[in-house]
Design a protein around this motif. Structure first.
Motif, PDB file in Angstrom:
ATOM      1  N   ILE A   7      73.384 -16.957   0.397  1.00 22.21           N
ATOM      2  CA  ILE A   7      73.631 -15.883   1.232  1.00 22.21           C
ATOM      3  C   ILE A   7      71.964 -15.639   1.769  1.00 22.21           C
ATOM      4  CG2 ILE A   7      74.100 -13.429   1.518  1.00 22.21           C
ATOM      5  CD1 ILE A   7      76.576 -14.895   1.431  1.00 22.21           C
ATOM      6  N   TYR A  19      74.743 -18.170  -5.251  1.00 28.03           N
ATOM      7  CA  TYR A  19      75.252 -17.619  -4.267  1.00 28.03           C
ATOM      8  C   TYR A  19      74.449 -16.789  -3.359  1.00 28.03           C
ATOM      9  CZ  TYR A  19      78.394 -14.112  -2.312  1.00 28.03           C
ATOM     10  OH  TYR A  19      78.988 -13.261  -1.201  1.00 28.03           O
ATOM     11  N   LYS A  45      71.486 -15.891   5.888  1.00 28.20           N
ATOM     12  CA  LYS A  45      70.736 -14.879   6.827  1.00 28.20           C
ATOM     13  C   LYS A  45      69.495 -15.116   7.476  1.00 28.20           C
ATOM     14  CE  LYS A  45      69.383 -10.145   6.268  1.00 28.20           C
ATOM     15  NZ  LYS A  45      68.933  -8.908   5.268  1.00 28.20           N
TER      16      LYS A  45
END
Length: 614
Positions: free
Chosen positions: A355, A351, A359
């Motif tokens: 992320i 996870y 980004k």
């Protein structure tokens, strides 16, 4: 005339304050005549009022009623009765006629409201309830009630109206259904599924929970090959298969075109979600019969198991199950990346990685828009006399926070997201423009070419040759001074498109270089048909060339092969003099690496050119 009206007329005709005996007969006659006229006027006004009331009850859409609390009789208007499919004679003035028809679920609330209004606890109320129609069906009514006080200030009447809102409720229900449910499968949609997750998160429970997210692999090809009607029928069959693996308390939803989510609750074993996922995979191992076709469809499943809501680390537990859905979707995409038709259990490390990737992708997109890239230039040297013959243009990312970012840290992301295409064209245009400036500023320089890496996704675009030709025209660079480098693996993966584009470029005079030659497995089978001018020996073969006999023989073979095909050879990654000496012995003509120079900024490259010319 009702009692109230009688009392009012009597009082109006003979007021209690009048002393009749003190009046003369003539005066009494005059007063009597005067009162008689007033009485007639009042009677006419009352008759007119009753007529207006009767007309009002006929034209209004509401059913009116008046409850005399003293006599316990209710006067229902004709419209009130017709709302229930009854005539005036079929409904008497008893409250029983009303209460007997109220739905069992609403009767107590109606009684409480009427009692509160009749006792003066509230002056009025509004509510909805269902009334039994003559046809045996219930109609939804909106009721308004108001308490009326008599002359002594005591509530003696309740008056009100009711409106049939059945159609409105049906329309509202259809709209709510369309908003919250999928029309094809009749399953809850993403919106309703998330709402249920939010509501469940508010309930204190020690039950175990798990969320599964499923994606049908290559479902779009079903629609494309067999049509959307077949695809819809297949989806209905798939829902039946999924339901057969679930319990009655589990929640199944369609959250996308070919995506489904499952909420499992109240199980005892922590591995239960994985067990359900395995059952689903087994169900999908057999073809599904749809419209006389046997269609095999597989699914990728992401699993987000939870312990229980009370034990979650999140302080705001209302978001916990929503996060579980997101985690299951992340795991589902990992399952698809693993090759589809499998299940993956969510892990927090994955996870965080996703992320971070998201980004970085956003930052990379911003870097393209803000032009945060710059070129560095690594010299390409003629090994025999160490003469500078060209530069390889290498892109760098000047990150606002991280500083200078090397290609290895962002090029893989750019390739996986397709952002390598706009970055690649910017690099090519900038390198060509810089080469033109060098040629103009230093006309006597022996700088022969600029080498630019081009990604396979760029080269395989249908109009790649036209784009490159346009860049050359815009910058004014002689095509013979441009050398495009494409890796061996990318050539092999897109050989047909590459051949077409390569032929266009060769007609222009652009040179082609096969980068990292020897690292693949099909080099020789394509080398004879590709119009390349240069082979670049990968640095991994050069690293131990002076001590590793196998690497030495491989490099020797590549150089001889190049000689057979009349190609130039450039060795990468030269860092030691012994490497350079051995390459010269093997008749390798060109090279680049830290032995000669690291990649240089534009200012450093200009200084190098200045020193060479001097």
């Amino acid at each position: 005339m009702n009692n109230i009206a009688d009392r009012y007329l009597l009082h109006a005709a003979f007021p209690l304050s009048m002393d009749n005996e003190s009046k003369s007969t003539t005066e009494m006659i005059c007063i009597a005549n005067k009162k008689s006229v007033q009485e007639q006027q009042l009677l006419q006004a009352l008759e007119s009022s009753e007529q207006r009331y009767e007309i009002a009850t006929k034209i209004t859409n509401d059913g009116l009623w008046e409850w005399n609390l003293n006599s316990n009789q209710i006067n229902y208007s004709s419209r009130w009765k017709s709302m229930l499919g009854c005539s005036n004679q079929e409904i008497k003035n008893s409250p029983v006629e009303w209460f007997a028809r109220v739905h069992q679920a609403d009767i107590e609330k109606l009684r409480r409201n009427l009692s509160a209004c009749g006792q003066g606890d509230v002056s009025q109320f509004e509510m909805e309830y269902s009334l039994l129609h003559q046809d045996g069906n219930y109609r939804v009514m909106s009721c308004k009630c108001m308490a009326i006080r008599g002359t002594e200030g005591k509530i003696d009447r309740l008056v009100g109206c009711q409106t049939d809102i059945t159609r409105h409720k049906q329309t509202e229900a259809r709209l709510n259904y369309d908003i919250n449910y999928d029309r094809l499968t009749r399953l809850p949609n993403r919106q309703l599924f998330i709402k249920n997750l939010q509501e469940l998160s508010q309930i204190e429970s020690s039950c175990l929970f798990g969320v599964l997210c499923l994606d049908l692999d290559r479902f779009k090809y079903i629609n494309h090959n067999f049509g959307h009607q077949t695809g819809d029928c297949l989806l209905v069959k798939i829902v039946q298969k999924l339901k057969s693996c679930l319990r009655s308390g589990d929640l199944l939803a369609r959250i996308g075109g070919d995506e489904f989510a499952i909420l499992l609750a109240g199980f005892e074993r922590a591995d239960y979600p994985a067990e359900i996922a395995s059952q689903i995979q087994q169900k999908f191992s057999a073809p599904i019969e749809v419209e006389n076709r046997s269609i095999l469809i597989t699914t990728s499943i992401g699993i987000a198991p939870l312990t229980n809501i009370n034990d979650l680390e999140h302080q705001e537990s209302s978001y916990s199950l929503i996060e579980a859905l997101q985690n299951a979707e992340i795991a589902m995409h990992q399952a698809k990346n693993k090759g589809k038709a499998c299940s993956v259990v969510f892990e927090s490390a994955a996870y965080l990685q996703s992320i971070a990737k998201f980004k970085s992708e956003n930052e990379l997109r911003a870097a393209i828009e803000l032009e945060q890239f710059e070129l560095h230039y690594q010299p390409i040297i003629k090994l025999a006399d160490r003469q500078l013959v060209g530069f390889e243009a290498l892109v760098r990312w000047q990150h606002p926070d991280k500083g200078m970012v090397a290609p290895g840290d962002f090029i893989p992301l750019a390739e996986s997201t397709g952002l390598i295409i706009p970055i690649g064209w910017w690099v090519l245009r900038s390198a060509c423009a810089q080469m033109v400036l060098w040629q103009q500023d230093r006309p006597k320089s022996k700088l022969a070419f600029i080498s630019v890496n081009i990604a396979g996704k760029q080269f395989s675009q249908p109009y790649a040759g036209d784009i490159i030709a346009q860049i050359l025209t815009e910058t004014g660079l002689d095509p013979r001074c441009l050398k495009l480098e494409i890796t061996e693996s990318e050539i092999i993966e897109n050989v047909n498109v590459v051949l077409s584009t390569a032929e266009k470029l060769k007609k222009l005079g652009v040179q082609l270089s096969m980068d990292d030659f020897g690292t693949g497995y099909s080099s020789l089978s394509y080398l004879h048909c590709l119009p390349v001018d240069t082979l670049k020996i990968d640095r991994s073969f050069v690293e131990n060339i002076e001590s590793n006999i196998h690497e030495l023989e491989l490099v020797k073979t590549i150089i001889k092969l190049a000689q057979v095909f009349n190609l130039d050879v450039v060795a990468e990654g030269i860092e030691r003099e012994q490497q350079c000496d051995r390459l010269l012995e093997l008749q390798c003509e060109y090279g680049q690496g830290y032995l000669f120079s690291k990649p240089l900024s534009l200012a450093e490259a200009n200084n190098l050119l200045e020193s060479v010319n001097n």
